[in-house]
Design an enzyme around this catalytic site. Structure first.
Site, PDB file in Angstrom:
ATOM      1  CG  ASP A 125      -5.303   7.148   2.706  1.00 34.14           C
ATOM      2  OD1 ASP A 125      -4.204   6.881   2.512  1.00 34.14           O
ATOM      3  OD2 ASP A 125      -6.191   6.900   2.488  1.00 34.14           O
ATOM      4  CG  ASN A 141      -1.944   1.029   1.281  1.00 33.49           C
ATOM      5  OD1 ASN A 141      -2.635   1.198   0.200  1.00 33.49           O
ATOM      6  ND2 ASN A 141      -2.323   1.777   2.226  1.00 33.49           N
TER       7      ASN A 141
END
Length: 293
Positions: free
Chosen positions: A198, A100
């Protein structure tokens, strides 16, 4: 200050903006779209390169090309984003866990984390790749995100998005080792918008910036964890941020549109685009990945 449209594109899951000083261009990915994009702000041209797998993160490499976290592992890509060779396989179960978020450290090592896609057991981790290979730095995560370094490289910031938490760890730039993980900031998981941390970045004052997925804004935190300011974004799901431009005072913000409701997309038709926000304080250039680090 308001964020405005910078790249008129509709990424499914836009992520990992990286500013190239040499090219004066912005690179970013569409993870699930399996695309690497290059945008030239001077001309407005955006070039797109296809990759064979989901590309969670990447960094510009010394001598050209890229290092990238694909679903199957850590790879070197050439200048046209074609896979060159695998540096390390995915140490987790690739069917459920992919790479990720990622970032290069001050010495040129590549740090990257994984996502536990089913959110079933906190099986994701944080890793460091250098010439010694891939080494685990942290585990028990759900979604590894928010990697960024303090200006002196001695503090590593890192978030676990579904747990609404940003961590700080002591980092040794000489060895790439971490210790003393502590909570830097924790967001309210009961807030109406459920905005959660995030991707992140740090400015020259050592302040940490984070994009709030489902929060429709970015935040700036002081080095002691105090929330200093917030800036709205014309998308409900901003994903990651990067400083760029000649003066590093343009904050680029990627966003997502995959999985969003029709009502949300009607309210935020630019979801998936890249936005830009002019800041009072500049950011820092990204180190290049060095395979020999």
């Amino acid at each position: 200050m308001n964020a405005t449209l910078a790249v008129d594109i509709r990424c499914q899951l836009g992520e990992c903006p990286v500013w190239s000083v040499a090219e004066q261009a912005l690179w970013f990915v569409d993870i699930t779209g399996k695309r690497l994009h290059r945008h030239d702000p001077a001309t407005g041209e955006t070039r797109t390169y296809s990759v064979p797998e989901e590309i969670g993160c990447f960094a510009l490499a010394r001598g050209g090309g890229f290092v990238a976290g694909l679903r199957s592992g850590v790879w070197l890509l050439d200048e046209e984003a074609r896979v060159d060779r695998m540096l390390a396989p995915n140490p987790e179960r690739a069917e459920t866990n992919r790479f990720n978020d990622g970032r290069t450290d001050p010495a040129g090592r590549f740090l990257l984390g994984t996502i536990d896609e089913p959110k079933a057991g906190g099986t994701a981790g944080l890793y460091r790749y250098d010439r010694r290979g891939l080494e685990a730095l942290d585990g028990g995560l759900m979604t590894s995100n928010g990697l960024a370094f303090s200006p002196d490289g001695r503090i590593l910031y890192h978030s676990d998005t579904p747990r609404f938490t940003i961590f700080a760890q002591d980092y040794d730039p000489a060895t790439g080792r971490t210790e003393n993980r502590r909570v830097f900031a924790r967001l309210d998981e009961n807030a109406p918008d459920r905005g959660r941390p995030d991707g992140g970045a740090v400015d020259v004052d050592g302040c940490y910036w984070t994009a709030l997925f489902e929060g429709g804004r970015v935040q700036r935190y002081a080095p002691d964890g105090r929330l200093l300011s917030e800036y709205p974004v014309p998308a409900r799901c901003p994903t990651m941020i990067a400083f760029g431009g000649e003066d590093f005072r343009t904050l680029y913000i990627t966003s997502a549109r995959a999985g969003r409701s029709d009502d949300e997309l009607a309210a935020h038709p630019l979801a998936g685009a890249v936005f830009a926000l002019r800041t009072d304080v500049p950011g820092l250039p990204e180190p290049l990945f060095d395979p020999e680090a």
